[in-house]
Design a protein around this motif. Structure first.
Motif, mmCIF file in Angstrom:
data_model
loop_
_atom_site.group_PDB
_atom_site.id
_atom_site.type_symbol
_atom_site.label_atom_id
_atom_site.label_comp_id
_atom_site.label_asym_id
_atom_site.label_seq_id
_atom_site.Cartn_x
_atom_site.Cartn_y
_atom_site.Cartn_z
ATOM 1 N N SER A 1 4.656 -16.166 -8.944
ATOM 2 C CA SER A 1 6.094 -15.962 -8.753
ATOM 3 C C SER A 1 6.907 -17.070 -9.418
ATOM 4 C CB SER A 1 6.434 -15.932 -7.248
ATOM 5 O OG SER A 1 5.745 -14.896 -6.597
ATOM 6 N N HIS B 1 0.379 -16.642 -4.832
ATOM 7 C CA HIS B 1 1.730 -16.079 -4.736
ATOM 8 C C HIS B 1 2.752 -16.996 -5.387
ATOM 9 C CE1 HIS B 1 5.604 -14.954 -3.169
ATOM 10 N NE2 HIS B 1 5.648 -16.015 -2.386
ATOM 11 N N LYS C 1 4.018 -15.324 3.909
ATOM 12 C CA LYS C 1 3.995 -14.576 2.654
ATOM 13 C C LYS C 1 2.924 -15.161 1.748
ATOM 14 C CE LYS C 1 4.849 -12.171 -0.991
ATOM 15 N NZ LYS C 1 4.147 -10.889 -1.117
ATOM 16 N N ARG D 1 3.758 -3.295 4.653
ATOM 17 C CA ARG D 1 3.617 -2.222 3.664
ATOM 18 C C ARG D 1 3.603 -0.871 4.381
ATOM 19 N NH1 ARG D 1 -1.351 -4.007 0.110
ATOM 20 N NH2 ARG D 1 -2.107 -4.819 2.098
ATOM 21 N N ALA E 1 -0.229 -13.725 -1.535
ATOM 22 C CA ALA E 1 -0.695 -12.657 -2.423
ATOM 23 C C ALA E 1 -2.218 -12.725 -2.436
ATOM 24 C CB ALA E 1 -0.109 -12.830 -3.817
ATOM 25 N N ASP F 1 1.885 -8.060 -3.332
ATOM 26 C CA ASP F 1 2.635 -7.570 -2.168
ATOM 27 C C ASP F 1 1.886 -7.758 -0.857
ATOM 28 O OD1 ASP F 1 4.733 -6.678 -3.834
ATOM 29 O OD2 ASP F 1 3.581 -4.865 -4.313
ATOM 30 N N TYR G 1 5.878 -7.527 5.638
ATOM 31 C CA TYR G 1 4.707 -7.421 4.760
ATOM 32 C C TYR G 1 3.711 -6.380 5.253
ATOM 33 C CZ TYR G 1 6.919 -11.958 4.228
ATOM 34 O OH TYR G 1 7.852 -12.958 4.104
ATOM 35 N N ASN H 1 -2.848 -8.459 -6.329
ATOM 36 C CA ASN H 1 -1.843 -7.724 -5.550
ATOM 37 C C ASN H 1 -0.776 -8.714 -5.086
ATOM 38 O OD1 ASN H 1 -0.307 -6.231 -3.752
ATOM 39 N ND2 ASN H 1 -2.053 -5.242 -2.790
#
Length: 485
Positions: free
Chosen positions: A193, A189, A76, A122, A78, A88, A120, A86
C-alpha cells in the motif's frame, strides 16, 4: 469499581495510527454461556480459576458489556493465500480487546474470536461456530502441552445463535491469548500500500515490544528479521518432529513471534504419510505435511520482500540462506531426543532415513511407533516390530537401532525414561476432536474437558484413559477438514 481495574491492562496497539485498524464493538450472541475455562492459564494472570465466580468475566468476553479498560479493534493486514497476494484481508471475525500482563510482567494479547462483523469480514458473517472453536481450543492447548510455540485458549463460550455454514450450526466465541496478533501480512499490507513510514513505525514497535535485544544491534531491522526467521524455523521443526500438519500456511496465518497461529484444517499424522494433506481445499497439496519446511521459507521470502525498504538485500538473503540449516539443526536435535541418541555417530543419518522410509512404506502410526521405542527398556522389541507389515525389515532396523543405543553413555532405563518425556502418548487425533464436537452439539462438554486434561500432560500414562491412546478407527484416519468455521 470494575473487576478489571485490579489487573495490568494496556491497549498499546490502539495507540498506532488508524490506518492499522478499525475500532469495532463486539456483537453479542444470544444466551452466551461458558463451555470451558482454562483455569491453569487463567491463574497465571491472576484471573479466577472458575469463571462462574465472577459474572463480569462472561459479560466482558461475550461482548455484552465491554469494560472501559478494553479497546476492541479489528486489525488490517493482507497476505499471500495459496501463493496469491490478497490485499483485502484483516480481522473479519476477531477483535483484539486489550493486552494483559501475567504475574511475571509479560504482556499478552486478549483476543475474541467470533465477535461479529468488521469492515474486513468481506462476504463472511463475522462469526465462529462451535465445531471450529472446539478444534482451536483443543489444538492450541495440545500444542502447549507438547511444548510447541503456540497461541493459547483462555476459554470458550457457546450460545443459542444459529450460524449458517453448509447448514445451520451454533455460534461460539473463543478467548485467545498470544504474544502478539501481528502477522507477516501486516508488513505486506503496509509495503504494497506504499505506507512505508507506517511500516517503519510497525517495525519499531515490533522491536520495542517483542525483540528488544535488537535495539542495540548495528542493524536493528535486519536483526529483527533474522529473529523472525529463526523462530519460524524453530516452530516448523517442532511441527515436523511431532507430526503436525497446519493445513493453511498463508502468510496472514504466520506470527512474527513464531507461534503456531490460526488453527483451521489441522491434523496430526496417524499412519506415517509424508505427503499427508489435511485441508480438503488444498487441491494441489501446497500445504502438505512434507511441504511445510519449504513453505516456511517461501513465506519468509514474501516477508523479506515486504521489508526491502527497511533492510538491505544482502542482510535479508543472509537470514533466508540460514533458514534451512537452522530448521535442520532444530529438527535433528528434537529427533535425537525422541530416539534417545544424543551423541552423533557415523551412520546416524542413514539410520534416521531408513526409519522414515519404513514408517512410510508400512503406513505405521507415527506417534504409536515413537512411544513404543521409549518402552524398549521394559518391553520386548517385538512390540515395535509388530507395528509393521514387513516384520523382517522392521526387525533388522530395530536391531540396528538397539546396537546404536549401546553407544550412548547411559543405561536403557534412563534413556527410555527420557524418551517418554518427549514422545507423547496422547495427541489430538482428528477423530477424537470430532467425537468431542458431536457430544457438544447435544450440550455435553465432558469430552472437551477430558481431552483438555489429557492433552495438557500428553507424556503421562493416564491409565484410566488408555482408549484415547489407541489407534484411530478406519473412519477416523486421514480426515480432511474444511477451512470453514
Amino acid at each position: 469499581m470494575s473487576f478489571w481495574n485490579a489487573f495490568s491492562i494496556t491497549t498499546r496497539y490502539a495507540e498506532l495510527p488508524r490506518s492499522f485498524f478499525t475500532y469495532v464493538q463486539p456483537t453479542p450472541l444470544e444466551n452466551t454461556r461458558w463451555v470451558i475455562w482454562n483455569s491453569k492459564l487463567a491463574t497465571q494472570f491472576g484471573l479466577p480459576e472458575e469463571p462462574e465466580s465472577n459474572t463480569e468475566l462472561l459479560s466482558s468476553f461475550s461482548g455484552e458489556h465491554v469494560p472501559a479498560v478494553f479497546s476492541p479493534l479489528a486489525m488490517k493486514y493482507a497476505g499471500h493465500q495459496f501463493g496469491g497476494y490478497n490485499p483485502d484481508l484483516g480481522d473479519g471475525r476477531g477483535l483484539l480487546l486489550a493486552e494483559i500482563k501475567d504475574k511475571e510482567g509479560n504482556s499478552v494479547d486478549l483476543h475474541l474470536k467470533g465477535a461479529g462483523l468488521t469492515p474486513y469480514s468481506r462476504s463472511g458473517d463475522g462469526r465462529a461456530v462451535l465445531r471450529s472453536t472446539i478444534r482451536e481450543y483443543l489444538c492450541s492447548e495440545a500444542m502447549a502441552g507438547l511444548g510447541i510455540p503456540t497461541t493459547r485458549a483462555l476459554g470458550m463460550m457457546t450460545s443459542d445463535t444459529p450460524v449458517f455454514r453448509e447448514g445451520y450450526e451454533t455460534g461460539a466465541l473463543l478467548v485467545r491469548m498470544a504474544e502478539t496478533h501481528i502477522r507477516f501480512g501486516h508488513f505486506e499490507h503496509l509495503f504494497y500500500s506504499n505506507l512505508l513510514s507506517e511500516q517503519k513505525l510497525l517495525a519499531d514497535k515490533v522491536i520495542e515490544w517483542h525483540y528488544p535485544q535488537c535495539i542495540a544491534k548495528d542493524k536493528p531491522y535486519a536483526a529483527m528479521f533474522d529473529e523472525i526467521a529463526d523462530k519460524t524455523a524453530y516452530m516448523i521443526a517442532h511441527w515436523q518432529a511431532v507430526g503436525f500438519a497446519h493445513g493453511v500456511m498463508n502468510t496472514d496465518n504466520m506470527s512474527i513471534t513464531g507461534q503456531t497461529f490460526d488453527y483451521g484444517p489441522f491434523g496430526f499424522l496417524d499412519d506415517y504419510e509424508p505427503s499427508y494433506i489435511c485441508n480438503h481445499s488444498d487441491y494441489q497439496g501446497r500445504y502438505a505435511f512434507n511441504q511445510q519446511p519449504r513453505i516456511g521459507l517461501w513465506n519468509l521470502s514474501a516477508l523479506a520482500h515486504s521489508l526491502s525498504s527497511l533492510i538491505e538485500k544482502s542482510d535479508l538473503e543472509s537470514s533466508l540462506e540460514k533458514y534451512e540449516t537452522r530448521l535442520g539443526h532444530y529438527f535433528s536435535q528434537l529427533m535425537r531426543k525422541k530416539l534417545g541418541l544424543l551423541s552423533k555417530q557415523e551412520g546416524d543419518s542413514r539410520l534416521f532415513e531408513s526409519m522414515f522410509e519404513l514408517l512410510s512404506q508400512n503406513s505405521v502410526d507415527y506417534t504409536r511407533f515413537m512411544r513404543a521405542l521409549s518402552y524398549l527398556d521394559s518391553q520386548d522389541k517385538q512390540t515395535v516390530v509388530d507395528l509393521f507389515l514387513d516384520r523382517e525389515a522392521a526387525t533388522l532396523w530395530v536391531e540396528l537401532y538397539l546396537a546404536r543405543c549401546e553407544k550412548e553413555d547411559k543405561s536403557a532405563e534412563i534413556r527410555c525414561k527420557e524418551m517418554r518425556r518427549v514422545n507423547p502418548k496422547y495427541i489430538l487425533r482428528n477423530y477424537l476432536a470430532q467425537q468431542a464436537i458431536n457430544k457438544a452439539k447435544d450440550g455435553d462438554y465432558s469430552e472437551i474437558k477430558t481431552l483438555s486434561m489429557l492433552l495438557a500432560s500428553p507424556f503421562d500414562e493416564h491409565p484410566r484413559f488408555e482408549s484415547y491412546a489407541q489407534l484411530p478407527p478406519e473412519w477416523g484416519k486421514k480426515m480432511e477438514i474444511s477451512c470453514s468455521s
